[in-house]
Design a protein around this motif. Structure first.
Motif, PDB file in Angstrom:
ATOM      1  N   SER A 185       0.689  -1.255  -0.303  1.00  0.00           N
ATOM      2  CA  SER A 185       0.071   0.191   0.128  1.00  0.00           C
ATOM      3  C   SER A 185       0.481   1.137  -0.200  1.00  0.00           C
ATOM      4  N   LEU A 186       2.071   1.330   0.831  1.00  0.00           N
ATOM      5  CA  LEU A 186       2.579   2.221   0.600  1.00  0.00           C
ATOM      6  C   LEU A 186       3.275   2.855  -0.685  1.00  0.00           C
ATOM      7  N   LEU A 187       4.097   1.647  -1.071  1.00  0.00           N
ATOM      8  CA  LEU A 187       4.775   0.691  -2.729  1.00  0.00           C
ATOM      9  C   LEU A 187       3.781   1.923  -3.556  1.00  0.00           C
ATOM     10  N   ARG A 188       2.385   1.872  -3.760  1.00  0.00           N
ATOM     11  CA  ARG A 188       1.254   1.938  -4.398  1.00  0.00           C
ATOM     12  C   ARG A 188       0.564   3.874  -4.348  1.00  0.00           C
ATOM     13  N   LYS A 189       1.313   4.089  -3.051  1.00  0.00           N
ATOM     14  CA  LYS A 189       0.804   5.504  -2.543  1.00  0.00           C
ATOM     15  C   LYS A 189       1.960   6.803  -3.131  1.00  0.00           C
ATOM     16  N   VAL A 190       3.582   5.590  -2.764  1.00  0.00           N
ATOM     17  CA  VAL A 190       4.332   7.009  -3.109  1.00  0.00           C
ATOM     18  C   VAL A 190       3.983   7.333  -4.989  1.00  0.00           C
ATOM     19  N   GLY A 191       4.098   5.343  -5.614  1.00  0.00           N
ATOM     20  CA  GLY A 191       3.628   5.914  -7.623  1.00  0.00           C
ATOM     21  C   GLY A 191       2.608   7.047  -7.717  1.00  0.00           C
ATOM     22  N   GLU A 192       1.470   7.125  -6.646  1.00  0.00           N
ATOM     23  CA  GLU A 192       1.128   7.651  -7.003  1.00  0.00           C
ATOM     24  C   GLU A 192       1.319   9.204  -6.851  1.00  0.00           C
ATOM     25  N   THR A 193       2.041   9.214  -5.462  1.00  0.00           N
ATOM     26  CA  THR A 193       1.893  10.453  -5.663  1.00  0.00           C
ATOM     27  C   THR A 193       2.993  10.923  -6.498  1.00  0.00           C
ATOM     28  N   VAL A 194       4.292  10.214  -6.693  1.00  0.00           N
ATOM     29  CA  VAL A 194       4.862  10.565  -8.144  1.00  0.00           C
ATOM     30  C   VAL A 194       4.566  11.193  -9.217  1.00  0.00           C
ATOM     31  N   GLU A 195       3.542  10.304  -9.429  1.00  0.00           N
ATOM     32  CA  GLU A 195       2.570  10.588 -10.316  1.00  0.00           C
ATOM     33  C   GLU A 195       2.120  11.573 -10.618  1.00  0.00           C
ATOM     34  N   ALA A 196       1.516  12.143  -9.433  1.00  0.00           N
ATOM     35  CA  ALA A 196       0.445  13.824  -9.375  1.00  0.00           C
ATOM     36  C   ALA A 196       1.197  15.114  -9.054  1.00  0.00           C
ATOM     37  N   SER A 224      12.100  12.014 -18.523  1.00  0.00           N
ATOM     38  CA  SER A 224      10.946  10.458 -19.324  1.00  0.00           C
ATOM     39  C   SER A 224      11.715   9.573 -18.844  1.00  0.00           C
ATOM     40  N   GLY A 225      12.872   9.342 -18.686  1.00  0.00           N
ATOM     41  CA  GLY A 225      13.973   8.327 -17.921  1.00  0.00           C
ATOM     42  C   GLY A 225      13.672   8.202 -16.350  1.00  0.00           C
ATOM     43  N   VAL A 226      13.768   9.083 -15.899  1.00  0.00           N
ATOM     44  CA  VAL A 226      13.732   8.914 -14.733  1.00  0.00           C
ATOM     45  C   VAL A 226      12.211   8.537 -13.358  1.00  0.00           C
ATOM     46  N   LEU A 227      11.163   8.633 -14.436  1.00  0.00           N
ATOM     47  CA  LEU A 227      10.047   8.628 -14.050  1.00  0.00           C
ATOM     48  C   LEU A 227       9.653   7.531 -14.486  1.00  0.00           C
ATOM     49  N   ASP A 228      10.267   6.888 -15.979  1.00  0.00           N
ATOM     50  CA  ASP A 228       9.883   5.684 -16.224  1.00  0.00           C
ATOM     51  C   ASP A 228      10.476   4.752 -15.041  1.00  0.00           C
ATOM     52  N   GLY A 229      12.066   5.252 -14.695  1.00  0.00           N
ATOM     53  CA  GLY A 229      12.040   3.854 -14.090  1.00  0.00           C
ATOM     54  C   GLY A 229      11.652   3.874 -13.019  1.00  0.00           C
ATOM     55  N   THR A 230      11.448   4.899 -12.017  1.00  0.00           N
ATOM     56  CA  THR A 230      10.363   5.054 -10.685  1.00  0.00           C
ATOM     57  C   THR A 230       9.992   3.872 -11.210  1.00  0.00           C
ATOM     58  N   TYR A 231       8.495   4.293 -12.074  1.00  0.00           N
ATOM     59  CA  TYR A 231       7.417   3.232 -11.931  1.00  0.00           C
ATOM     60  C   TYR A 231       7.171   2.156 -12.284  1.00  0.00           C
ATOM     61  N   ARG A 232       8.655   2.250 -13.228  1.00  0.00           N
ATOM     62  CA  ARG A 232       8.786   0.772 -13.081  1.00  0.00           C
ATOM     63  C   ARG A 232       9.681  -0.467 -12.135  1.00  0.00           C
ATOM     64  N   LEU A 233      10.236   0.536 -11.390  1.00  0.00           N
ATOM     65  CA  LEU A 233      11.097   0.060 -10.010  1.00  0.00           C
ATOM     66  C   LEU A 233       9.703  -0.767  -8.647  1.00  0.00           C
ATOM     67  N   LEU A 234       8.838   0.645  -8.884  1.00  0.00           N
ATOM     68  CA  LEU A 234       7.561   0.261  -7.341  1.00  0.00           C
ATOM     69  C   LEU A 234       6.733  -1.492  -8.362  1.00  0.00           C
ATOM     70  N   ALA A 235       6.521  -1.052  -9.711  1.00  0.00           N
ATOM     71  CA  ALA A 235       5.723  -1.843  -9.425  1.00  0.00           C
ATOM     72  C   ALA A 235       6.364  -3.156  -9.701  1.00  0.00           C
ATOM     73  N   GLU A 236       7.738  -3.343 -10.234  1.00  0.00           N
ATOM     74  CA  GLU A 236       8.202  -4.654  -9.514  1.00  0.00           C
ATOM     75  C   GLU A 236       8.555  -5.426  -8.500  1.00  0.00           C
ATOM     76  N   VAL A 237       8.876  -4.296  -7.263  1.00  0.00           N
ATOM     77  CA  VAL A 237       8.347  -4.959  -5.708  1.00  0.00           C
ATOM     78  C   VAL A 237       7.047  -4.780  -5.833  1.00  0.00           C
ATOM     79  N   ILE A 238       6.989  -4.307  -5.596  1.00  0.00           N
ATOM     80  CA  ILE A 238       4.701  -4.962  -6.249  1.00  0.00           C
ATOM     81  C   ILE A 238       4.568  -5.975  -5.963  1.00  0.00           C
ATOM     82  N   VAL A 239       4.383  -6.488  -7.577  1.00  0.00           N
ATOM     83  CA  VAL A 239       3.909  -7.777  -8.116  1.00  0.00           C
ATOM     84  C   VAL A 239       5.523  -8.847  -8.088  1.00  0.00           C
ATOM     85  N   GLN A 240       7.071  -9.343  -8.062  1.00  0.00           N
ATOM     86  CA  GLN A 240       7.501  -9.536  -7.211  1.00  0.00           C
ATOM     87  C   GLN A 240       8.144 -10.144  -5.809  1.00  0.00           C
TER      88      GLN A 240
END
Length: 406
Positions: A185-196, A224-240
């Protein structure tokens, strides 16, 4: 009852005057009228004497400054102290509490009530007790009562060493993997904060890029690379589940739990933070609001117990009551805990409760004390006047009969 007693007294006075007049007009009726006059005269005297005695308890009869009248208003403070001493000596000493609880199966009684709170006499008793408790709670000074409750709660919190408790809770959560939903939940909240806040992050990267990068547009690609890398890292940590970053987070949490339990410096730091929080005015205001909400909820529950016991809460309490009513081992456990708790409360807070009751009564004005006591025993007081009138009349009748016989 007050009107009836007063009417009876006035009736005896009217009868006395009537019988005296009839005795003058009809001398041949002297014997029966003598008995009737004696009865009415003695009843009038007895009624007047008891009216004076009852009135003298609460006010000055006819407003006259007669000594030893208005007993309750004059002695209000002494009554308050006597009530406090009565509570202390009969209810709030550890020895009395332990003696009264010895052999009393509190758990079974509570279980029977919770299993069926609307049962006959028990229902009337519980409603009366709930109403009495609500009246007492309303009459006590909310600020002083709240101060006593909050002071007790603060003392208990100060005694608790928080760090080992937090460390044990964190250890258990990690062992049972209960921290994973929180982490995700915290990781998702971080992703939402970065996106906002993506425009702000891009603007910060643009501002810090050099002139050549801005001319060539590399700053936009870098953002764009920093943001994409951040989203990818958060997604991988959540699903793996076996992601390396998860392992590092688990290791950090395990180290924190160990430090909370075993590191004196960490424990001291947590205690310091706890004491600072307890001393913070915001926490005090929060505790004030919490106490007031709890007090209002308790009053609502006492005023309307049937509504509180309705629905799922009532079903849960009924199941708890059945368990308490049938499980002997659970009864023994609850009774032992109740005895220790009540004896401890009487030992620690008995004097404060006594002082609270005494000071509350002292703050009442004399008229309030008189009205409340008179309202509580008013019917019986009027029966004293009625009985005094009737008994006085019978005594007068007997004296007149003895007088004629002699």
């Amino acid at each position: 009852m007050h009107l009836f007693a007063t009417g009876l007294l006035l009736g005896m006075a009217a009868a006395f005057l009537t019988f005296r007049r009839l005795a003058v007009l009809h001398p041949e009726w002297s014997v029966p009228l003598g008995f009737a006059t004696a009865f009415a005269e003695a009843a009038m005297v007895g009624g007047l004497a008891d009216w004076f005695a009852v009135t003298a308890l609460f006010r000055r009869p006819l407003g006259l400054p007669i000594p030893h009248t208005a007993i309750i208003p004059v002695n209000k403070d002494r009554i308050a102290d006597s009530m406090g001493r009565f509570l202390r000596d009969n209810f709030l000493t550890p020895q009395v509490v332990a003696r009264r609880l010895h052999g009393f199966n509190l758990a079974a009684s509570a279980g029977a009530f919770l299993a069926d709170p609307r049962r006959g006499e028990q229902s009337r008793l519980s409603e009366g007790a709930a109403g009495l408790f609500a009246d007492v709670l309303e009459s006590l000074d909310p600020e002083q009562m709240g101060g006593m409750v909050k002071a007790g709660l603060r003392r208990q919190l100060e005694k608790i060493e928080l760090a080992p408790l937090l460390g044990q809770m964190l250890d258990n959560a990690i062992a049972d993997r209960r921290h994973l939903p929180v982490l995700e939940s915290l990781l998702r909240k971080v992703g939402e904060t970065v996106e906002a806040n993506e425009p702000m992050i891009r603007s910060m990267i643009h501002q810090r890029a050099n002139t050549i990068m801005r001319w060539t547009g590399l700053d936009e690609r870098l953002a764009s690379g920093v943001l994409d890398g951040t989203y990818r890292l958060l997604a991988e940590v959540i699903v793996q589940p076996d992601h390396p970053l998860r392992g590092k987070i688990d290791d950090a949490l395990a180290k924190l739990a160990n430090d909370l339990r075993n590191d004196p410096a960490m424990r001291l730091k947590v205690e310091r933070v706890k004491l600072e929080l307890l001393a913070n005015p915001a926490v005090a205001a929060w505790m004030d609001a919490m106490w007031e909400r709890a007090r209002e909820a308790l009053l609502r529950a006492m005023r309307n117990p049937d509504r509180v016991l309705a629905g799922s809460l009532g079903d849960s309490m009924s199941q708890l009551g059945q368990a308490l009513d049938k499980d002997v081992r659970l009864q023994a456990l609850v009774n032992r805990f109740a005895r220790r708790t009540l004896v401890g409360i009487s030992s620690r807070y008995g004097s404060e409760i006594v002082r609270l009751v005494s000071e509350t009564v002292r703050r009442w004005d004399a008229r309030t004390v008189s009205d409340r006591i008179e309202g509580a025993v008013g019917r019986d007081l009027q029966f004293i006047r009625i009985n005094g009138t009737v008994v006085g009349g019978l005594v007068g009748l007997a004296i007149h009969a003895v007088e004629r016989w002699l």
